[in-house]
Design a protein around this motif. Structure first.
Motif, mmCIF file in Angstrom:
data_model
loop_
_atom_site.group_PDB
_atom_site.id
_atom_site.type_symbol
_atom_site.label_atom_id
_atom_site.label_comp_id
_atom_site.label_asym_id
_atom_site.label_seq_id
_atom_site.Cartn_x
_atom_site.Cartn_y
_atom_site.Cartn_z
ATOM 1 N N PRO A 12 19.051 40.112 52.014
ATOM 2 C CA PRO A 12 20.189 39.638 52.818
ATOM 3 C C PRO A 12 20.776 38.327 52.279
ATOM 4 O O PRO A 12 21.997 38.112 52.368
ATOM 5 C CB PRO A 12 19.570 39.419 54.209
ATOM 6 C CG PRO A 12 18.375 40.296 54.237
ATOM 7 C CD PRO A 12 17.852 40.293 52.845
ATOM 8 N N ALA A 13 19.901 37.466 51.712
ATOM 9 C CA ALA A 13 20.377 36.190 51.168
ATOM 10 C C ALA A 13 21.346 36.431 50.007
ATOM 11 O O ALA A 13 22.358 35.729 49.870
ATOM 12 C CB ALA A 13 19.199 35.337 50.705
ATOM 13 N N VAL A 14 21.031 37.426 49.152
ATOM 14 C CA VAL A 14 21.915 37.759 48.032
ATOM 15 C C VAL A 14 23.248 38.285 48.559
ATOM 16 O O VAL A 14 24.329 37.950 48.037
ATOM 17 C CB VAL A 14 21.242 38.799 47.097
ATOM 18 C CG1 VAL A 14 22.243 39.287 46.040
ATOM 19 C CG2 VAL A 14 20.022 38.201 46.427
ATOM 20 N N LEU A 15 23.188 39.104 49.615
ATOM 21 C CA LEU A 15 24.427 39.611 50.241
ATOM 22 C C LEU A 15 25.292 38.465 50.749
ATOM 23 O O LEU A 15 26.518 38.429 50.528
ATOM 24 C CB LEU A 15 24.066 40.550 51.396
ATOM 25 C CG LEU A 15 23.814 42.020 51.058
ATOM 26 C CD1 LEU A 15 23.318 42.765 52.285
ATOM 27 C CD2 LEU A 15 25.078 42.680 50.514
ATOM 28 N N ILE A 16 24.652 37.523 51.426
ATOM 29 C CA ILE A 16 25.387 36.376 51.973
ATOM 30 C C ILE A 16 25.983 35.536 50.841
ATOM 31 O O ILE A 16 27.135 35.080 50.922
ATOM 32 C CB ILE A 16 24.445 35.520 52.861
ATOM 33 C CG1 ILE A 16 24.058 36.315 54.108
ATOM 34 C CG2 ILE A 16 25.107 34.199 53.251
ATOM 35 C CD1 ILE A 16 22.936 35.688 54.913
ATOM 36 N N LEU A 17 25.175 35.349 49.758
ATOM 37 C CA LEU A 17 25.658 34.588 48.606
ATOM 38 C C LEU A 17 26.895 35.250 48.000
ATOM 39 O O LEU A 17 27.894 34.584 47.677
ATOM 40 C CB LEU A 17 24.547 34.463 47.556
ATOM 41 C CG LEU A 17 24.923 33.754 46.249
ATOM 42 C CD1 LEU A 17 25.311 32.298 46.524
ATOM 43 C CD2 LEU A 17 23.776 33.828 45.241
ATOM 44 N N GLY A 18 26.840 36.567 47.841
ATOM 45 C CA GLY A 18 27.985 37.305 47.300
ATOM 46 C C GLY A 18 29.215 37.153 48.176
ATOM 47 O O GLY A 18 30.342 36.975 47.669
ATOM 48 N N PHE A 19 29.008 37.206 49.500
ATOM 49 C CA PHE A 19 30.130 37.063 50.443
ATOM 50 C C PHE A 19 30.740 35.662 50.355
ATOM 51 O O PHE A 19 31.975 35.505 50.359
ATOM 52 C CB PHE A 19 29.632 37.335 51.865
ATOM 53 C CG PHE A 19 30.685 37.166 52.916
ATOM 54 C CD1 PHE A 19 31.690 38.109 53.081
ATOM 55 C CD2 PHE A 19 30.680 36.040 53.733
ATOM 56 C CE1 PHE A 19 32.679 37.948 54.052
ATOM 57 C CE2 PHE A 19 31.663 35.868 54.704
ATOM 58 C CZ PHE A 19 32.669 36.827 54.861
#
Length: 618
Positions: A240-247
């Motif tokens: 989820p952290a990678v998803l948030i970073l991408g966003f």
């Protein structure tokens, strides 16, 4: 539909590869952009289907998996018409998944090999005395079975007639055939290389050593280590952290391609596969080499052991007392030994067995009025003679006078760590025997290997007298030796050492060792030990081969190091990829996924090295 698509994952991977090749042929060979784009779009849709299904199944159980990252990245790439990268990313991800599964299956080959060795038939002696072939599941305890040259032993049993050499590699990992004679133990799944034997079935079905090995290794390979559980927790928050970073990157840069690339580069594929490959390969190596490691957790704990505590009898020693020294006083030796053998034949004491084995063939006499003296020995009558066989206390009770020579012999025998058996006929000492358990061949070298592997303290705890224990410790170069230890005393000593910060492995084989095996950080049982000891332990040394212990410790240390190497490789690759994306212009989704798959291949190859691990001996 979902099950069907997932079952065809490997086929979809192959089709995707063909479509990608066809697309690049269309672009560079035929200069046909329609063929190029069409092939890559179809490859992207086909490839993302099983990945999206796995992502959906993970989200249903509230887990944001790597599949979610890849699915979002591929859909995004298609939407911005980056068909080349979307197709290549899906193919590489599916191909990496195929490699992972194939590798895990290969590392589990120890189980497959063992299962293939399982005997299916047995030749049983029927009521009419004839032998007939039956299914191995139909064998019952105490059945008489015939085993011919080249055949598998169908059950655990005792050899009744015949002799031969048996390959016990499936049990011990040792390929050198073992000679078997009458009363020898034989194990299911082993192979009779020459001769013809008859055995009595002692353990059948799931109780055989062979089946227990398979069950223990299966349980071990399905378990998770502390490192694996950490990675599971890490992935739960990391993805989820990678998803948030991408966003966040998209929010500030408005660069959707950059955001999607971050999702691809952040996939921790090598991290997820690296530790399980190491664990399963290590456990598989142990199974092939006569060491059962009951779970991945055992590997981590065993690798950190700095103190090993041993029970003496059946562990450091053979567990089969023998006459080591003997003095005979007076004449008529053959008659005296005949009297002694006749009396000892009435006893089931282990020392009596040692005496009879030492005497061998002799004349036996009728024994009358046998009296067992508790804590002393046996008193009996043979004809007109009164025979007393036992310890010094019994001799005093029987008013047997010991000469000065006999007293010195007694003192010398005791000093050498012997249990004493004195024989008096009509109150006159005739025979003095010193009986002691023999140290296992090669144990001293094995203990030296343990020290080289980082074990600082080697301790023996035994119920025997302190003198005997001291002699064993002195001969083997042990750090500490404690005698007169009851089971509760052993447990208390282990607790005391643990309180001092030592990581303890306990090696034993008896019911009385079970509390210590359970209490120690790692319990190690000899396979010839009791069922309770084996069930309580974390590690089992097959065929009670002490030389497997250094291999087991070396293997767990190598496996633990291998796990750390794989974690460093996986995390390092992610950091390098993200740094390359931020500080260079050549990084993109396809290159990132290719590097990821190469890193998965690297950790797989690194883990597979454990299958070939052998302890380096001087």
């Amino acid at each position: 539909m979902q099950k069907f698509i997932l079952s065809k994952k490997n086929f979809i991977t192959l089709i995707s590869a063909i479509l990608i090749a066809l697309g690049f042929l269309g672009r560079f060979g035929l200069e046909n952009n329609l063929l190029f784009n069409g092939s890559l779009i179809i490859a992207s849709i086909l490839g993302v289907a099983p990945i999206a299904i796995q992502a959906y199944q993970a989200l249903k159980v509230k887990v944001v998996s790597i599949d979610v990252l890849v699915t979002i990245a591929v859909i995004g790439a298609v939407l911005i018409q980056n068909y080349e990268e979307s197709a290549i990313v899906t193919f590489l991800f599916l191909f990496g998944s195929y490699l992972e599964q194939r590798t895990l299956n290969k590392t589990r080959s120890a189980i497959k090999e063992l299962t293939e060795l399982a005997p299916e038939n047995a030749i049983k002696q029927m009521e009419n005395g004839e032998f007939e072939e039956i299914d191995v599941d139909a064998v019952e305890e105490d059945d008489i079975l015939l085993v011919k040259t080249g055949a598998k032993v169908p059950v655990d049993g005792t050899l009744l007639t015949g002799e031969g050499h048996i390959n016990e590699a499936s049990i011990t990992g040792e390929s050198v055939p073992v000679s078997k004679k009458v009363d020898s133990a034989v194990f299911a799944g082993t192979i009779l290389e020459n001769g013809t034997i008859q055995i009595r079935a002692d353990r059948i079905g799931e109780d055989t050593t062979f089946v227990r090995i398979i069950e223990l290794v299966e349980e071990a390979q399905d378990s998770k280590s502390e490192a694996e559980r950490f990675i599971d927790r890490f992935s739960k928050y990391y993805t989820p952290a990678v998803l948030i970073l991408g966003f966040i990157v998209w929010l500030f840069s408005k660069n959707i391609e950059l955001a999607i690339t971050i999702l691809v580069l952040g996939c921790p594929g090598a991290l997820v596969i690296g530790v399980p490959v190491s664990n399963v390969a290590g456990i598989g190596n142990g199974a092939r080499n006569g060491v059962l490691l009951k779970g991945s957790e055992v590997i981590n704990d065993f690798s950190r052991v700095n103190t090993i505590v041993f029970d003496k009898t059946g562990t450091l020693t053979v567990g089969n007392p023998e006459v080591a020294e003997k003095e005979v006083y007076g004449n008529n030796n053959e008659e005296v030994l005949g009297y002694l053998a006749s009396v000892e034949r009435e006893s089931d004491h282990p020392l009596a067995k040692a005496v009879l084995q030492d005497i061998g063939k002799t004349s036996f006499y009728t024994v009358e009025e046998t009296e067992v003296v508790k804590g002393g020995g046996i008193v009996a009558k043979i004809g007109d003679h009164r025979i007393a066989v036992g310890n010094v206390a019994l001799m005093k009770k029987e008013n047997v006078e010991l000469s000065e020579k006999a007293k010195k012999d007694v003192e010398r025998f005791e000093k050498n760590g012997n249990s004493l058996v004195l024989t008096a006929i009509d109150s006159e000492l005739k025979v003095l025997m010193g009986i002691r358990d023999q140290i296992r061949p090669g144990v001293k070298k094995d203990l030296q290997h343990l020290k080289k592997l980082g074990v600082k303290n080697l301790v023996v705890l035994s119920g025997d007298n302190q003198g005997t224990v001291d002699l064993v410790a002195q001969e083997l170069g042990l750090t500490e030796a404690h005698g007169h230890m009851l089971p509760e005393g052993k447990s208390a000593y282990i607790e005391k050492m643990q309180a001092e910060g030592q990581i303890i492995a306990f090696v034993g084989d008896g019911v009385n060792d079970s509390p210590s095996l359970a209490l120690a950080d790692i319990g190690i049982a000899m396979e010839s030990g009791t069922d309770v000891a084996i069930e309580t332990s974390d590690v089992v040394l097959m065929n009670s081969d002490f030389s497997r212990l250094p291999h087991a410790l070396g293997l767990t240390k190598s496996t633990s190091n291998n796990m750390k190497q794989n974690i460093i490789i996986a995390v390092g690759v992610v950091l390098i990829l993200l740094a390359s994306l931020l500080f260079s212009e050549w990084m993109n989704m396809s290159i990132g996924m290719l590097v990821h798959e190469l890193s998965i291949l690297v950790v797989i190859i690194n883990g597979m090295r454990l299958l070939r691990y052998r302890l380096k001996r001087a």
